[in-house]
Scaffold this active site. Structure first.
Site, PDB file in Angstrom:
ATOM      1  N   CYS A 114      90.940  56.695 -68.205  1.00 61.22           N
ATOM      2  CA  CYS A 114      89.504  56.436 -67.992  1.00 61.22           C
ATOM      3  C   CYS A 114      88.993  55.241 -68.803  1.00 61.22           C
ATOM      4  O   CYS A 114      87.956  54.677 -68.490  1.00 61.22           O
ATOM      5  CB  CYS A 114      88.684  57.683 -68.316  1.00 61.22           C
ATOM      6  SG  CYS A 114      89.119  59.068 -67.261  1.00 61.22           S
ATOM      7  N   HIS A 251      81.479  54.998 -69.035  1.00 58.60           N
ATOM      8  CA  HIS A 251      82.398  55.734 -68.154  1.00 58.60           C
ATOM      9  C   HIS A 251      81.690  57.010 -67.728  1.00 58.60           C
ATOM     10  O   HIS A 251      81.052  57.682 -68.532  1.00 58.60           O
ATOM     11  CB  HIS A 251      83.690  56.057 -68.895  1.00 58.60           C
ATOM     12  CG  HIS A 251      84.528  57.062 -68.163  1.00 58.60           C
ATOM     13  ND1 HIS A 251      84.884  56.895 -66.842  1.00 58.60           N
ATOM     14  CD2 HIS A 251      85.051  58.250 -68.556  1.00 58.60           C
ATOM     15  CE1 HIS A 251      85.598  57.934 -66.464  1.00 58.60           C
ATOM     16  NE2 HIS A 251      85.705  58.784 -67.482  1.00 58.60           N
ATOM     17  N   ASN A 281      83.787  61.599 -61.427  1.00 60.83           N
ATOM     18  CA  ASN A 281      84.567  60.827 -62.393  1.00 60.83           C
ATOM     19  C   ASN A 281      85.654  60.060 -61.634  1.00 60.83           C
ATOM     20  O   ASN A 281      86.584  60.667 -61.099  1.00 60.83           O
ATOM     21  CB  ASN A 281      85.180  61.786 -63.416  1.00 60.83           C
ATOM     22  CG  ASN A 281      85.973  61.076 -64.502  1.00 60.83           C
ATOM     23  OD1 ASN A 281      86.310  59.906 -64.365  1.00 60.83           O
ATOM     24  ND2 ASN A 281      86.288  61.792 -65.569  1.00 60.83           N
TER      25      ASN A 281
HETATM   26  O1  UT7 Z   1      87.211  61.161 -67.966  1.00 61.10           O
HETATM   27  C1  UT7 Z   1      87.921  61.616 -69.067  1.00 61.10           C
HETATM   28  C2  UT7 Z   1      87.075  62.386 -69.908  1.00 61.10           C
HETATM   29  N1  UT7 Z   1      86.804  63.689 -69.336  1.00 61.10           N
HETATM   30  C3  UT7 Z   1      85.760  64.324 -69.759  1.00 61.10           C
HETATM   31  O2  UT7 Z   1      85.033  63.746 -70.533  1.00 61.10           O
HETATM   32  C4  UT7 Z   1      85.505  65.757 -69.361  1.00 61.10           C
HETATM   33  C5  UT7 Z   1      84.987  66.492 -70.539  1.00 61.10           C
HETATM   34  N2  UT7 Z   1      84.709  67.892 -70.325  1.00 61.10           N
HETATM   35  C6  UT7 Z   1      83.744  68.337 -69.499  1.00 61.10           C
HETATM   36  O3  UT7 Z   1      83.100  67.574 -68.826  1.00 61.10           O
HETATM   37  C7  UT7 Z   1      83.425  69.827 -69.496  1.00 61.10           C
HETATM   38  O4  UT7 Z   1      84.120  70.467 -70.546  1.00 61.10           O
HETATM   39  C8  UT7 Z   1      83.737  70.529 -68.151  1.00 61.10           C
HETATM   40  C9  UT7 Z   1      82.752  70.081 -67.090  1.00 61.10           C
HETATM   41  C10 UT7 Z   1      85.166  70.193 -67.741  1.00 61.10           C
HETATM   42  C11 UT7 Z   1      83.623  72.044 -68.306  1.00 61.10           C
HETATM   43  O5  UT7 Z   1      82.359  72.416 -68.819  1.00 61.10           O
HETATM   44  P1  UT7 Z   1      82.267  73.543 -69.950  1.00 61.10           P
HETATM   45  O6  UT7 Z   1      80.843  73.765 -70.216  1.00 61.10           O
HETATM   46  O7  UT7 Z   1      83.129  73.084 -71.090  1.00 61.10           O
HETATM   47  O8  UT7 Z   1      82.835  74.828 -69.210  1.00 61.10           O
HETATM   48  P2  UT7 Z   1      84.062  75.755 -69.620  1.00 61.10           P
HETATM   49  O9  UT7 Z   1      85.352  75.030 -69.398  1.00 61.10           O
HETATM   50  O10 UT7 Z   1      83.820  76.330 -70.958  1.00 61.10           O
HETATM   51  O11 UT7 Z   1      83.919  76.907 -68.547  1.00 61.10           O
HETATM   52  C12 UT7 Z   1      82.814  77.819 -68.576  1.00 61.10           C
HETATM   53  C13 UT7 Z   1      83.040  78.863 -67.512  1.00 61.10           C
HETATM   54  C14 UT7 Z   1      84.406  79.538 -67.577  1.00 61.10           C
HETATM   55  O12 UT7 Z   1      84.233  80.897 -67.254  1.00 61.10           O
HETATM   56  P3  UT7 Z   1      84.242  82.027 -68.407  1.00 61.10           P
HETATM   57  O13 UT7 Z   1      85.585  81.888 -69.081  1.00 61.10           O
HETATM   58  O14 UT7 Z   1      83.095  81.665 -69.299  1.00 61.10           O
HETATM   59  O15 UT7 Z   1      84.061  83.287 -67.627  1.00 61.10           O
HETATM   60  C15 UT7 Z   1      85.186  78.876 -66.473  1.00 61.10           C
HETATM   61  O16 UT7 Z   1      86.191  79.706 -65.925  1.00 61.10           O
HETATM   62  O17 UT7 Z   1      82.957  78.272 -66.202  1.00 61.10           O
HETATM   63  C16 UT7 Z   1      84.114  78.629 -65.441  1.00 61.10           C
HETATM   64  N3  UT7 Z   1      84.434  77.523 -64.559  1.00 61.10           N
HETATM   65  C17 UT7 Z   1      83.919  77.374 -63.333  1.00 61.10           C
HETATM   66  N4  UT7 Z   1      83.073  78.128 -62.614  1.00 61.10           N
HETATM   67  C18 UT7 Z   1      82.748  77.707 -61.391  1.00 61.10           C
HETATM   68  C19 UT7 Z   1      85.248  76.469 -64.825  1.00 61.10           C
HETATM   69  N5  UT7 Z   1      85.275  75.648 -63.758  1.00 61.10           N
HETATM   70  C20 UT7 Z   1      84.472  76.195 -62.828  1.00 61.10           C
HETATM   71  C21 UT7 Z   1      84.088  75.782 -61.537  1.00 61.10           C
HETATM   72  N6  UT7 Z   1      83.231  76.574 -60.852  1.00 61.10           N
HETATM   73  N7  UT7 Z   1      84.535  74.649 -60.967  1.00 61.10           N
END
Ligand code: UT7
Length: 324
Positions: A114, A251, A281
């Protein structure tokens, strides 16, 4: 007088097919509400069957050349940032160079995921400053849809395909922040975090292409810290303050990262170019795509001071300060 590389033109290309969150929710256990709330993404573009990274790149470069009023035959150097090349080799940049009818000049790919566009811009800028090229095309082009695991809802909803390009030309400046052109680039990496964001395949490791894997929370945490530091490093090196910046072109990984970075920097969110809602992204393509949007809709004008920043797999991160 010192040598500078000036952005003479920008261009971008997005595949025709738009995939909404609602459409994704028909094939993945997710919802429009979750994707918008956690990432700010509403839709993404996806390359058609057979449409390659080089096809997107060539379309973007043609637009950037038109915008610059240049012909491909005038270009001395092709640098293309991608983590999704057409093939392991030859470089996708070589395809672009051939399509532009410019045999003989150097063309190569840069791999910093990225952060790739910022890395590629730094490389081309240094070629121009060293007098090894007078005109360069710098491209970010990706087809991330090809490396997504559609059974992993934590990653597959976050990425899209696209390409953006800039044409750089050599110019002379006074050596101050009043000059037009690339004023500074700062690049960093920390390979200790290679397993936070990676592809679980590759020719040497597995002889397969593999799929993108990400520890989203960890990446998020590092991103906010590293991005603000990279911007402050650029400001310090050029003896300017954040209120002198006209536009932040970051980005585009997550709207929450953009908001947190702007907040940490004390930057008015209205001065951030945001495309993550429309493009998702697109990795190395996201900065030149956002730059093209800002220039085309008239927000970014000649003479504006623009800071580009990115963070990605590696980890890699960095910034570029540019007066348009
Ligand atoms: O380009 C390179 C750089 N990349 C980035 O900068 C990405 C950085 N990270 C992020 O943008 C975020 O961490 C994410 C968008 C990937 C995730 O957001 P989050 O607030 O960190 O969510 P999480 O991973 O903690 O997931 C929260 C909940 C989980 O459920 P439980 O365990 O709380 O029951 C996941 O299973 O959301 C669930 N979940 C989803 N639910 C519906 C994860 N993905 C999904 C989904 N739809 N697509």
């Amino acid at each position: 007088m010192i040598k500078r590389s000036v952005i003479e033109g920008v261009g971008s290309y997005l595949p025709e097919r738009i995939v909404s969150n609602a459409e994704l929710a028909t094939r993945v256990d997710t919802s429009d509400e979750w994707i918008v709330e956690r990432s700010g993404i509403k839709q993404r573009h996806m390359a058609a069957d057979g449409e390659k990274t080089s096809d997107l790149a060539i379309a973007a470069v043609k637009k950037a050349l038109d915008h610059a009023g240049r012909d491909g035959k005038e270009i001395d150097l092709f640098v293309l940032a991608t983590a999704t090349p057409d093939q392991t080799f030859p470089a996708t940049a070589a395809r672009v160079q051939a399509a532009l009818g410019r045999p003989g000049v150097p063309s190569f790919d840069v791999q910093a995921v990225c952060s790739g566009f910022v890395y590629a811009l730094a490389v081309a800028d240094n070629f121009i400053k060293a007098g090894q090229a007078k005109t360069a095309v710098v491209i970010g082009a990706e087809t991330f849809s090809r490396i997504l695991d559609w059974n992993d809802r934590t990653t597959c909803v976050l990425f899209g395909d696209g390409a953006g390009a800039v044409v750089l030309g050599a110019a002379e400046g006074q050596g101050t922040a009043a000059d037009r052109g690339v004023l500074s680039t700062h690049l960093h990496s920390d390979g200790r975090h290679h397993d936070m964001l990676y592809v679980d395949g590759g020719p040497s490791a597995t002889q397969t292409t593999g799929y993108l894997r990400m520890k989203g929370k960890e990446v998020f945490r590092h991103a906010v810290v590293n991005l603000a530091e990279a911007v402050n490093e650029a400001l310090g090196a050029n003896a300017i303050t954040i209120d002198q910046i006209d536009w932040l072109v970051p980005h585009q990984a997550n709207k929450r990262i953009l908001d947190s970075t702007a907040h940490k920097l004390g930057l008015d969110p209205a001065r951030v170019i945001v495309t993550v809602d429309q493009h998702a992204n697109t990795s190395a393509a996201s900065i030149p795509l956002a730059l093209a949007v800002g220039v085309e809709d008239g927000r970014i004008k000649k003479g504006d001071l623009v800071i580009l920043e990115a963070m990605g797999g590696g980890f890699t991160w960095g910034s570029a300060l540019v007066r348009m």
